[in-house]
Design a protein around this motif. Structure first.
Motif, PDB file in Angstrom:
ATOM      1  N   HIS A 131       0.810  -1.221   0.000  1.00  0.00           N
ATOM      2  CA  HIS A 131       0.000   0.000   0.000  1.00  0.00           C
ATOM      3  C   HIS A 131       0.841   1.266   0.000  1.00  0.00           C
ATOM      4  O   HIS A 131       0.605   2.178  -0.804  1.00  0.00           O
ATOM      5  N   PHE A 132       1.813   1.323   0.892  1.00  0.00           N
ATOM      6  CA  PHE A 132       2.551   2.572   1.093  1.00  0.00           C
ATOM      7  C   PHE A 132       3.807   2.707   0.231  1.00  0.00           C
ATOM      8  O   PHE A 132       4.246   3.823  -0.028  1.00  0.00           O
ATOM      9  N   SER A 133       4.400   1.601  -0.186  1.00  0.00           N
ATOM     10  CA  SER A 133       5.671   1.684  -0.913  1.00  0.00           C
ATOM     11  C   SER A 133       5.573   1.301  -2.385  1.00  0.00           C
ATOM     12  O   SER A 133       6.339   1.797  -3.209  1.00  0.00           O
ATOM     13  N   GLU A 134       4.641   0.402  -2.714  1.00  0.00           N
ATOM     14  CA  GLU A 134       4.631  -0.190  -4.056  1.00  0.00           C
ATOM     15  C   GLU A 134       3.461   0.256  -4.929  1.00  0.00           C
ATOM     16  O   GLU A 134       3.288  -0.247  -6.035  1.00  0.00           O
ATOM     17  N   LYS A 135       2.653   1.189  -4.409  1.00  0.00           N
ATOM     18  CA  LYS A 135       1.532   1.749  -5.186  1.00  0.00           C
ATOM     19  C   LYS A 135       0.548   0.671  -5.660  1.00  0.00           C
ATOM     20  O   LYS A 135       0.016   0.714  -6.759  1.00  0.00           O
ATOM     21  N   LYS A 136       0.298  -0.317  -4.785  1.00  0.00           N
ATOM     22  CA  LYS A 136      -0.621  -1.393  -5.119  1.00  0.00           C
ATOM     23  C   LYS A 136      -1.953  -1.217  -4.400  1.00  0.00           C
ATOM     24  O   LYS A 136      -2.013  -0.635  -3.315  1.00  0.00           O
ATOM     25  N   ASP A 137      -3.004  -1.741  -4.998  1.00  0.00           N
ATOM     26  CA  ASP A 137      -4.352  -1.654  -4.437  1.00  0.00           C
ATOM     27  C   ASP A 137      -4.616  -2.897  -3.601  1.00  0.00           C
ATOM     28  O   ASP A 137      -4.916  -3.969  -4.129  1.00  0.00           O
ATOM     29  N   ILE A 138      -4.506  -2.760  -2.278  1.00  0.00           N
ATOM     30  CA  ILE A 138      -4.665  -3.937  -1.407  1.00  0.00           C
ATOM     31  C   ILE A 138      -6.128  -4.280  -1.134  1.00  0.00           C
ATOM     32  O   ILE A 138      -6.412  -5.142  -0.300  1.00  0.00           O
ATOM     33  N   SER A 139      -7.039  -3.631  -1.845  1.00  0.00           N
ATOM     34  CA  SER A 139      -8.435  -4.065  -1.784  1.00  0.00           C
ATOM     35  C   SER A 139      -8.742  -5.005  -2.951  1.00  0.00           C
ATOM     36  O   SER A 139      -9.788  -5.663  -2.983  1.00  0.00           O
ATOM     37  N   ASN A 140      -7.820  -5.083  -3.902  1.00  0.00           N
ATOM     38  CA  ASN A 140      -7.993  -5.892  -5.105  1.00  0.00           C
ATOM     39  C   ASN A 140      -7.654  -7.356  -4.834  1.00  0.00           C
ATOM     40  O   ASN A 140      -6.581  -7.664  -4.303  1.00  0.00           O
ATOM     41  N   ARG A 141      -8.559  -8.248  -5.190  1.00  0.00           N
ATOM     42  CA  ARG A 141      -8.368  -9.676  -4.907  1.00  0.00           C
ATOM     43  C   ARG A 141      -7.125 -10.240  -5.586  1.00  0.00           C
ATOM     44  O   ARG A 141      -6.396 -11.048  -5.001  1.00  0.00           O
ATOM     45  N   HIS A 142      -6.891  -9.836  -6.816  1.00  0.00           N
ATOM     46  CA  HIS A 142      -5.721 -10.344  -7.544  1.00  0.00           C
ATOM     47  C   HIS A 142      -4.440  -9.931  -6.829  1.00  0.00           C
ATOM     48  O   HIS A 142      -3.519 -10.741  -6.662  1.00  0.00           O
ATOM     49  N   THR A 143      -4.394  -8.677  -6.399  1.00  0.00           N
ATOM     50  CA  THR A 143      -3.225  -8.181  -5.667  1.00  0.00           C
ATOM     51  C   THR A 143      -3.040  -8.942  -4.362  1.00  0.00           C
ATOM     52  O   THR A 143      -1.920  -9.339  -4.013  1.00  0.00           O
ATOM     53  N   LEU A 144      -4.127  -9.150  -3.645  1.00  0.00           N
ATOM     54  CA  LEU A 144      -4.060  -9.893  -2.388  1.00  0.00           C
ATOM     55  C   LEU A 144      -3.565 -11.321  -2.619  1.00  0.00           C
ATOM     56  O   LEU A 144      -2.760 -11.852  -1.847  1.00  0.00           O
ATOM     57  N   GLY A 145      -4.040 -11.925  -3.702  1.00  0.00           N
ATOM     58  CA  GLY A 145      -3.605 -13.283  -4.030  1.00  0.00           C
ATOM     59  C   GLY A 145      -2.113 -13.350  -4.294  1.00  0.00           C
ATOM     60  O   GLY A 145      -1.428 -14.282  -3.843  1.00  0.00           O
ATOM     61  N   GLU A 146      -1.594 -12.361  -5.004  1.00  0.00           N
ATOM     62  CA  GLU A 146      -0.154 -12.322  -5.292  1.00  0.00           C
ATOM     63  C   GLU A 146       0.663 -12.169  -4.003  1.00  0.00           C
ATOM     64  O   GLU A 146       1.701 -12.813  -3.832  1.00  0.00           O
ATOM     65  N   ILE A 147       0.186 -11.290  -3.125  1.00  0.00           N
ATOM     66  CA  ILE A 147       0.899 -11.057  -1.865  1.00  0.00           C
ATOM     67  C   ILE A 147       0.942 -12.330  -1.030  1.00  0.00           C
ATOM     68  O   ILE A 147       1.987 -12.700  -0.480  1.00  0.00           O
ATOM     69  N   VAL A 148      -0.187 -13.001  -0.931  1.00  0.00           N
ATOM     70  CA  VAL A 148      -0.268 -14.248  -0.163  1.00  0.00           C
ATOM     71  C   VAL A 148       0.670 -15.299  -0.749  1.00  0.00           C
ATOM     72  O   VAL A 148       1.413 -15.979  -0.025  1.00  0.00           O
ATOM     73  N   GLN A 149       0.653 -15.427  -2.062  1.00  0.00           N
ATOM     74  CA  GLN A 149       1.495 -16.419  -2.735  1.00  0.00           C
ATOM     75  C   GLN A 149       2.975 -16.115  -2.540  1.00  0.00           C
ATOM     76  O   GLN A 149       3.794 -17.031  -2.366  1.00  0.00           O
ATOM     77  N   ASN A 150       3.313 -14.835  -2.523  1.00  0.00           N
ATOM     78  CA  ASN A 150       4.715 -14.432  -2.381  1.00  0.00           C
ATOM     79  C   ASN A 150       5.321 -14.756  -1.019  1.00  0.00           C
ATOM     80  O   ASN A 150       6.545 -14.763  -0.868  1.00  0.00           O
ATOM     81  N   ILE A 151       4.459 -15.010  -0.021  1.00  0.00           N
ATOM     82  CA  ILE A 151       5.005 -15.397   1.286  1.00  0.00           C
ATOM     83  C   ILE A 151       4.806 -16.891   1.549  1.00  0.00           C
ATOM     84  O   ILE A 151       4.898 -17.354   2.682  1.00  0.00           O
ATOM     85  N   GLY A 152       4.538 -17.627   0.461  1.00  0.00           N
ATOM     86  CA  GLY A 152       4.521 -19.082   0.557  1.00  0.00           C
ATOM     87  C   GLY A 152       3.215 -19.701   1.011  1.00  0.00           C
ATOM     88  O   GLY A 152       3.201 -20.854   1.463  1.00  0.00           O
ATOM     89  N   LEU A 153       2.124 -18.957   0.888  1.00  0.00           N
ATOM     90  CA  LEU A 153       0.815 -19.496   1.274  1.00  0.00           C
ATOM     91  C   LEU A 153      -0.001 -19.828   0.030  1.00  0.00           C
ATOM     92  O   LEU A 153       0.263 -19.312  -1.063  1.00  0.00           O
ATOM     93  N   ASP A 154      -0.995 -20.680   0.192  1.00  0.00           N
ATOM     94  CA  ASP A 154      -1.823 -21.120  -0.933  1.00  0.00           C
ATOM     95  C   ASP A 154      -2.804 -20.027  -1.323  1.00  0.00           C
ATOM     96  O   ASP A 154      -3.743 -19.723  -0.586  1.00  0.00           O
ATOM     97  N   LYS A 155      -2.579 -19.433  -2.469  1.00  0.00           N
ATOM     98  CA  LYS A 155      -3.404 -18.317  -2.932  1.00  0.00           C
ATOM     99  C   LYS A 155      -4.878 -18.703  -3.031  1.00  0.00           C
ATOM    100  O   LYS A 155      -5.752 -17.953  -2.573  1.00  0.00           O
ATOM    101  N   ASP A 156      -5.170 -19.847  -3.608  1.00  0.00           N
ATOM    102  CA  ASP A 156      -6.565 -20.250  -3.821  1.00  0.00           C
ATOM    103  C   ASP A 156      -7.289 -20.480  -2.503  1.00  0.00           C
ATOM    104  O   ASP A 156      -8.451 -20.095  -2.341  1.00  0.00           O
TER     105      ASP A 156
END
Length: 223
Positions: A131-156
């Motif tokens: 939100h504050f550094s990368e200019k991403k919309d953290i209300s967006n499901r696709h963005t949230l899915g990417e963030i979750v996946q990037n820390i090793g969790l199951d996006k689906d």
């Protein structure tokens, strides 16, 4: 004698609250300087600064100016102060024209679920950065899915939680609980269920609090 149980610190916060990030980073610095990171357990709890925010979000500067009865210049001055505080702690705030204040309910649902995997703090920091550094919309499901996946969790699995009404109700109930405890501003930190601190304090203040808590716990262990 060593501590057998970690001391819990409940942090009530929102992922679009810059002072929540600053407060946490100062607490983190205090723990590292004391070398006591392994003595404490952080538990993040939900608080929505803008619970009625639309899914589209609103221009951040205009929204904050209206909400807090400030001029645009005052909002931007506050953002400059926040940016300076963040830099001192190694965090980059990138405020930009067109930045939006967004709805954070889905982010809190995922944060609550991440607790089961021991990834709550890691996810919280990724959401702050997005939100504050990368200019991403953290209300967006696709963005949230990417963030979750990037820390090793199951996006689906995680995104499915957003359609789980019981998960949504759990977050709402938690928010209502804290409101009933007279928590009306964030960050609020509750240390060992006995000390409540509202706001972002200096590193030295947190070091003093952590030291006193550890000394008290150690004293009890000898009794």
């Amino acid at each position: 004698m060593t501590l057998t149980h970690k001391i819990k610190i409940y942090i009530i916060s929102d992922v679009v609250c810059p002072w929540c990030l600053i407060g946490y980073k100062r607490l983190e610095h205090a723990m590292k300087e004391l070398g006591v990171e392994d003595k404490f357990e952080l538990v993040w709890n939900p608080f929505e600064l803008n619970p009625t925010m639309s899914l589209e979000g609103e221009d951040a500067v205009s929204y904050l100016a209206h909400k807090y009865t400030m001029s645009v210049e005052q909002v931007k001055s506050t953002q400059a102060t926040i940016t300076k505080n963040g830099a001192e702690l190694g965090f980059a705030f990138h405020y930009y024209d067109g930045m939006k204040t967004v709805n954070t309910r889905n982010a809190h649902i995922l944060l609550d679920f991440a607790k089961e995997f021991g990834k709550q703090t890691e996810l919280k920091m990724k959401l702050f950065s997005a939100h504050f550094s990368e200019k991403k919309d953290i209300s967006n499901r696709h963005t949230l899915g990417e963030i979750v996946q990037n820390i090793g969790l199951d996006k689906d699995v995680f995104l499915a939680k957003l359609d789980d009404e019981s998960a949504r109700e759990k977050v709402q109930e938690a928010e209502e609980y804290w409101r009933k405890q007279n928590i009306s501003a964030v960050p609020t930190m509750i240390f060992n269920n006995e000390l409540i601190m509202n706001g972002a304090y200096p590193v030295e203040t947190y070091k003093k609090v952590l030291t006193e808590l550890l000394e008290k716990r150690l004293k009890k262990s000898y009794m």
